[in-house]
Design an enzyme around this catalytic site. Structure first.
Site, mmCIF file in Angstrom:
data_model
loop_
_atom_site.group_PDB
_atom_site.id
_atom_site.type_symbol
_atom_site.label_atom_id
_atom_site.label_comp_id
_atom_site.label_asym_id
_atom_site.label_seq_id
_atom_site.Cartn_x
_atom_site.Cartn_y
_atom_site.Cartn_z
ATOM 1 N N LYS A 97 0.928 -0.758 0.014
ATOM 2 C CA LYS A 97 -0.246 0.693 0.288
ATOM 3 C C LYS A 97 0.812 1.286 0.244
ATOM 4 O O LYS A 97 1.469 1.398 0.984
ATOM 5 C CB LYS A 97 -0.989 -0.057 1.071
ATOM 6 N N VAL A 98 0.609 2.095 -0.768
ATOM 7 C CA VAL A 98 1.880 3.033 -0.841
ATOM 8 C C VAL A 98 0.613 4.737 -1.335
ATOM 9 O O VAL A 98 -0.333 4.306 -1.867
ATOM 10 C CB VAL A 98 2.181 3.422 -2.119
#
Ligand code: E4P
Length: 278
Positions: A97-98
């Site tokens: 997750k960015v």
């Protein structure tokens, strides 16, 4: 639409998996903190690697999002690669997750490190869930960089609209898709009048532009939002445990059950070998 659980609490994950309808899990640093504090309050010692490893094993075949924690390109790439290398071998279900923009400065509008990280990790075939999306443009950009999931925050945009109007509200309060009128004007954030409308616009754009990324509606606060994001075109909704557990409830369902149970004739119960408690 796929149903994900928005939780890092292993007991909540186990319970929801047992329902047989779970398609994946999303975590973030706040959810991991919440889960760890709960475990620690029971006097348990937590080993981070084995705790996450257990979640991944339980969720085999279902994507689990683990978020990077740095805010600069180099370190986010390093963390994304570390998370993937360390954990993906366990059950082959890690999504990194960015944040679409890692900048903490509320006025900052020109930090592209998140986008660069998404591109870098995606080019390395590491699946990315791009988080903290509040505009269709951010979603489009994240998709262009290669994000497999884009996560618009439905509840938080509704919170933001109410906060800007100094409204009093509970987070689980319903917020209409068509927006909230403040006098004659509808509350809006650069044309976005609700979280559900944000999903709808992203969905329309992705269809028109033939974008392949899946829309993951995040920050869900009540069951009605699940219906509305499904109608708006979300591919996935990530749902907190307390909301997930309410989806099957309705007063008339309970009332109907009461009546049907009362009406069971003994012959019916005997045939099925069932002892009925009325
Ligand atoms: C999910 O991936 C998000 O991090 C999460 O849904 C945020 O939810 P919240 O706005 O209720 O914290």
């Amino acid at each position: 639409m796929k149903f994900f659980l928005d939780s890092a609490d292993i007991n909540e994950i186990k319970k929801t998996l047992d329902y047989g309808v779970l398609d994946g899990v999303t975590t973030n640093p706040s959810l991991i903190r919440e889960a760890f504090e709960k475990e620690k309050s029971k006097g348990k010692n937590i080993n981070f690697d084995s705790y996450i490893g257990d979640i991944l094993k339980l969720c085999k075949g279902k994507p689990v999002s683990l978020e990077v924690i740095s805010r600069d390109y180099k370190n986010m790439v390093r963390e994304g690669e570390t998370l993937y290398k360390k954990f993906n071998k366990i059950a082959k279900n890690v999504f990194v997750k960015v944040p679409v923009n890692p900048c903490l400065d509320l006025k900052c509008s020109s930090n592209m490190d998140g986008i660069k990280v998404i591109k870098k990790l995606s080019d390395k075939k590491i699946p990315v869930n791009c988080t903290l999306i509040f505009t269709p443009e951010q979603a489009l950009l994240a998709a262009k960089a290669g994000a497999r999931f884009v996560s618009p925050f439905v509840g938080r945009i509704d919170d933001y609209l109410r906060e800007t109007a100094h409204m009093k509200f509970e987070k689980r309060d319903y917020f209409p898709e068509e927006g909230w009128k403040n006098g004659k004007k509808t509350l809006e954030d650069n044309g976005i009048v609700s979280g559900v409308m944000l999903i709808k616009e992203i969905s329309e754009i992705f269809k028109k532009q033939k974008v392949q990324s899946e829309i993951l509606a995040a920050s869900i606060r009540n069951t009605r939002q699940i219906r509305e994001v499904a109608l708006a075109g979300a591919d996935i909704a990530t749902i907190p445990f307390n909301v997930f557990d309410k989806i099957a409830s309705h007063l008339k369902t309970a009332e109907g059950m009461k009546k049907f149970t009362k009406d069971i004739v003994p012959e019916y119960a005997r045939m099925l070998g069932t002892k009925i408690e009325k």
